[in-house]
Design a protein around this motif. Structure first.
Motif, mmCIF file in Angstrom:
data_model
loop_
_atom_site.group_PDB
_atom_site.id
_atom_site.type_symbol
_atom_site.label_atom_id
_atom_site.label_comp_id
_atom_site.label_asym_id
_atom_site.label_seq_id
_atom_site.Cartn_x
_atom_site.Cartn_y
_atom_site.Cartn_z
ATOM 1 N N LEU A 65 -72.813 -60.835 49.294
ATOM 2 C CA LEU A 65 -73.795 -61.573 50.090
ATOM 3 C C LEU A 65 -75.042 -61.810 49.240
ATOM 4 O O LEU A 65 -76.089 -61.207 49.466
ATOM 5 N N PRO A 66 -74.948 -62.676 48.247
ATOM 6 C CA PRO A 66 -76.054 -62.830 47.290
ATOM 7 C C PRO A 66 -77.341 -63.351 47.899
ATOM 8 O O PRO A 66 -78.414 -63.180 47.327
ATOM 9 N N GLN A 67 -77.264 -63.979 49.065
ATOM 10 C CA GLN A 67 -78.463 -64.534 49.678
ATOM 11 C C GLN A 67 -79.203 -63.515 50.543
ATOM 12 O O GLN A 67 -80.287 -63.805 51.052
ATOM 13 N N TYR A 68 -78.647 -62.318 50.706
ATOM 14 C CA TYR A 68 -79.240 -61.315 51.591
ATOM 15 C C TYR A 68 -80.248 -60.455 50.844
ATOM 16 O O TYR A 68 -80.146 -60.253 49.633
ATOM 17 N N LYS A 69 -81.221 -59.925 51.597
ATOM 18 C CA LYS A 69 -82.185 -58.973 51.062
ATOM 19 C C LYS A 69 -82.021 -57.653 51.798
ATOM 20 O O LYS A 69 -81.810 -57.625 53.010
ATOM 21 N N PHE A 70 -82.153 -56.561 51.030
ATOM 22 C CA PHE A 70 -81.953 -55.235 51.588
ATOM 23 C C PHE A 70 -83.200 -54.386 51.363
ATOM 24 O O PHE A 70 -83.599 -54.158 50.220
ATOM 25 N N VAL A 71 -83.805 -53.934 52.452
ATOM 26 C CA VAL A 71 -84.938 -53.015 52.378
ATOM 27 C C VAL A 71 -84.387 -51.607 52.528
ATOM 28 O O VAL A 71 -83.814 -51.262 53.565
ATOM 29 N N CYS A 72 -84.533 -50.796 51.496
ATOM 30 C CA CYS A 72 -83.995 -49.435 51.483
ATOM 31 C C CYS A 72 -85.136 -48.456 51.742
ATOM 32 O O CYS A 72 -85.874 -48.082 50.828
ATOM 33 N N ALA A 73 -85.303 -48.074 52.991
ATOM 34 C CA ALA A 73 -86.356 -47.138 53.370
ATOM 35 C C ALA A 73 -85.808 -45.715 53.309
ATOM 36 O O ALA A 73 -84.731 -45.437 53.841
ATOM 37 N N TYR A 74 -86.541 -44.820 52.659
ATOM 38 C CA TYR A 74 -86.055 -43.459 52.501
ATOM 39 C C TYR A 74 -87.181 -42.464 52.774
ATOM 40 O O TYR A 74 -88.363 -42.789 52.714
ATOM 41 N N ARG A 75 -86.784 -41.250 53.103
ATOM 42 C CA ARG A 75 -87.715 -40.125 53.221
ATOM 43 C C ARG A 75 -86.937 -38.863 52.860
ATOM 44 O O ARG A 75 -85.716 -38.912 52.649
ATOM 45 N N HIS A 76 -87.603 -37.739 52.806
ATOM 46 C CA HIS A 76 -86.901 -36.519 52.406
ATOM 47 C C HIS A 76 -85.852 -36.145 53.462
ATOM 48 O O HIS A 76 -86.101 -36.260 54.660
ATOM 49 N N PRO A 77 -84.656 -35.714 53.037
ATOM 50 C CA PRO A 77 -83.602 -35.390 54.002
ATOM 51 C C PRO A 77 -83.991 -34.320 55.016
ATOM 52 O O PRO A 77 -83.498 -34.344 56.144
ATOM 53 N N LYS A 78 -84.858 -33.390 54.632
ATOM 54 C CA LYS A 78 -85.278 -32.384 55.617
ATOM 55 C C LYS A 78 -85.967 -33.038 56.809
ATOM 56 O O LYS A 78 -85.865 -32.571 57.944
ATOM 57 N N LYS A 79 -86.681 -34.113 56.555
ATOM 58 C CA LYS A 79 -87.375 -34.803 57.644
ATOM 59 C C LYS A 79 -86.401 -35.621 58.489
ATOM 60 O O LYS A 79 -86.517 -35.665 59.714
ATOM 61 N N THR A 80 -85.446 -36.274 57.846
ATOM 62 C CA THR A 80 -84.491 -37.063 58.621
ATOM 63 C C THR A 80 -83.591 -36.169 59.459
ATOM 64 O O THR A 80 -83.217 -36.527 60.579
ATOM 65 N N LEU A 81 -83.232 -35.012 58.934
ATOM 66 C CA LEU A 81 -82.386 -34.091 59.687
ATOM 67 C C LEU A 81 -83.091 -33.597 60.946
ATOM 68 O O LEU A 81 -82.511 -33.593 62.036
ATOM 69 N N VAL A 82 -84.340 -33.185 60.814
ATOM 70 C CA VAL A 82 -85.084 -32.712 61.985
ATOM 71 C C VAL A 82 -85.297 -33.849 62.973
ATOM 72 O O VAL A 82 -85.178 -33.670 64.192
ATOM 73 N N SER A 83 -85.596 -35.034 62.458
ATOM 74 C CA SER A 83 -85.829 -36.176 63.335
ATOM 75 C C SER A 83 -84.590 -36.503 64.160
ATOM 76 O O SER A 83 -84.684 -36.737 65.378
ATOM 77 N N GLU A 84 -83.432 -36.542 63.512
ATOM 78 C CA GLU A 84 -82.207 -36.839 64.255
ATOM 79 C C GLU A 84 -81.881 -35.720 65.235
ATOM 80 O O GLU A 84 -81.429 -35.988 66.357
ATOM 81 N N PHE A 85 -82.111 -34.486 64.834
ATOM 82 C CA PHE A 85 -81.861 -33.361 65.733
ATOM 83 C C PHE A 85 -82.699 -33.483 66.999
ATOM 84 O O PHE A 85 -82.193 -33.281 68.119
ATOM 85 N N ILE A 86 -83.976 -33.803 66.854
ATOM 86 C CA ILE A 86 -84.849 -33.946 68.021
ATOM 87 C C ILE A 86 -84.347 -35.070 68.921
ATOM 88 O O ILE A 86 -84.335 -34.950 70.156
ATOM 89 N N ASP A 87 -83.910 -36.161 68.312
ATOM 90 C CA ASP A 87 -83.359 -37.267 69.095
ATOM 91 C C ASP A 87 -82.120 -36.817 69.854
ATOM 92 O O ASP A 87 -81.977 -37.079 71.059
ATOM 93 N N PHE A 88 -81.217 -36.127 69.174
ATOM 94 C CA PHE A 88 -79.986 -35.653 69.806
ATOM 95 C C PHE A 88 -80.270 -34.684 70.948
ATOM 96 O O PHE A 88 -79.660 -34.771 72.015
ATOM 97 N N ARG A 89 -81.187 -33.757 70.721
ATOM 98 C CA ARG A 89 -81.384 -32.647 71.654
ATOM 99 C C ARG A 89 -82.291 -32.997 72.831
ATOM 100 O O ARG A 89 -82.033 -32.572 73.967
ATOM 101 N N PHE A 90 -83.341 -33.759 72.573
ATOM 102 C CA PHE A 90 -84.366 -33.950 73.594
ATOM 103 C C PHE A 90 -84.401 -35.346 74.205
ATOM 104 O O PHE A 90 -85.122 -35.564 75.174
ATOM 105 N N ARG A 91 -83.633 -36.298 73.652
ATOM 106 C CA ARG A 91 -83.686 -37.654 74.191
ATOM 107 C C ARG A 91 -82.325 -38.138 74.670
ATOM 108 O O ARG A 91 -82.221 -38.751 75.727
ATOM 109 N N ARG A 92 -81.293 -37.880 73.895
ATOM 110 C CA ARG A 92 -79.982 -38.411 74.233
ATOM 111 C C ARG A 92 -79.271 -37.561 75.280
ATOM 112 O O ARG A 92 -79.452 -36.339 75.331
ATOM 113 N N LYS A 93 -78.465 -38.226 76.101
ATOM 114 C CA LYS A 93 -77.687 -37.545 77.127
ATOM 115 C C LYS A 93 -76.189 -37.595 76.842
ATOM 116 O O LYS A 93 -75.393 -37.110 77.661
ATOM 117 N N ASP A 94 -75.827 -38.197 75.701
ATOM 118 C CA ASP A 94 -74.406 -38.336 75.377
ATOM 119 C C ASP A 94 -73.985 -37.437 74.222
ATOM 120 O O ASP A 94 -72.918 -37.617 73.645
#
Length: 255
Positions: A65-94
């Protein structure tokens, strides 16, 4: 001219069609928005200047897809792990295996999350590393560096002016317009961003949690990413480790 948000949250083998559902459904039961279509047909189906978000293998896509642009946003994995955990535990019902009813203790729940789900975050970081290698590794032939823009997520939050200026240039977007959109979204709750959950995120990193984290390849990926240009620092583990364990870490071959 800006971009049209498709609302697609694209994974490798499926995507979430979020605009067809309200915020409560997307936040609490996102599986209802899931469509069983792999990432490449979904990306190919986007129209000019449409925007989508997701986690998918992107290293070789400029060749497809040569016409596409990709923004690669990153942060430290320790932060993404905690963030997803909070989403799973305190927001999601599934995600019934991680609810307070299933595991009353938050720290125990985080350790369970790391055992069962951290491998998926590990794959996301490995994909990001493969993109960095295709662009910056001297021994590799870059596909199309001009198609990628790397963005430190936490740096953008802390110093939005400089981060958004370069992003606006990459996306052919007016920087003032992008800053206005950034300020607008800061206070808005989204599918993956909670504005009402205030919690001490450091408390989750017990000794057991750190050992589970170290059993994965996160630190090796971070170290390699730093060499390839990621603006990240290795986080200190000294808070939970005894002197003999620190000595072992310093003398072992693990990263």
């Amino acid at each position: 001219m800006g971009y049209e948000n498709t609302g697609y949250h694209i994974n490798a083998t499926d995507y979430l069609d979020t605009l067809n559902y309200d915020l409560e459904t997307n936040r609490e039961s996102p599986h209802k928005a899931e469509r069983d279509v792999s990432f490449l047909p979904v990306l190919k189906g986007l129209n000019d200047r449409q925007l989508a978000f997701g986690h998918f293998p992107a290293a070789a896509l400029p060749g497809v897809l040569p016409q596409y642009k990709f923004v690669c946003a990153y942060r430290h994995p320790k932060k993404t792990l905690v963030s997803e955990f909070i989403d799973f535990r305190f927001r999601r019902k599934d995600v019934d295996w991680i609810t307070p009813a299933a595991i009353p203790n938050d720290n125990e729940a985080f350790e369970t999350y790391l055992r069962r789900h951290s491998v998926f975050q590990e794959k996301i970081f490995a994909n990001m590393l493969s993109v960095s290698m295709s662009v910056n590794e001297p021994s590799c032939t870059p596909f199309a560096p001009k198609n990628y823009h790397f963005l430190n997520f936490d740096e953008m939050l802390a110093n939005p002016a400089s981060s958004l200026e370069s992003l606006a240039e990459f996306l052919e977007f007016e920087s003032d317009d992008l800053m206005a959109l950034f300020k607008e979204t800061q206070g808005i709750e989204t599918k993956t961003k909670a504005t009402t959950i205030l919690i001490d995120r450091e408390k989750f990193w017990t000794r057991e949690a750190l050992e589970l984290y170290e059993s994965r390849s996160f630190d090796a990926i971070v170290d390699r990413g730093i060499k390839l240009g990621w603006d990240l620092k290795r986080t200190s583990k000294t808070r939970f480790l005894s002197a003999w364990r620190l000595k072992f870490l310093q003398t072992s071959n693990r990263v």
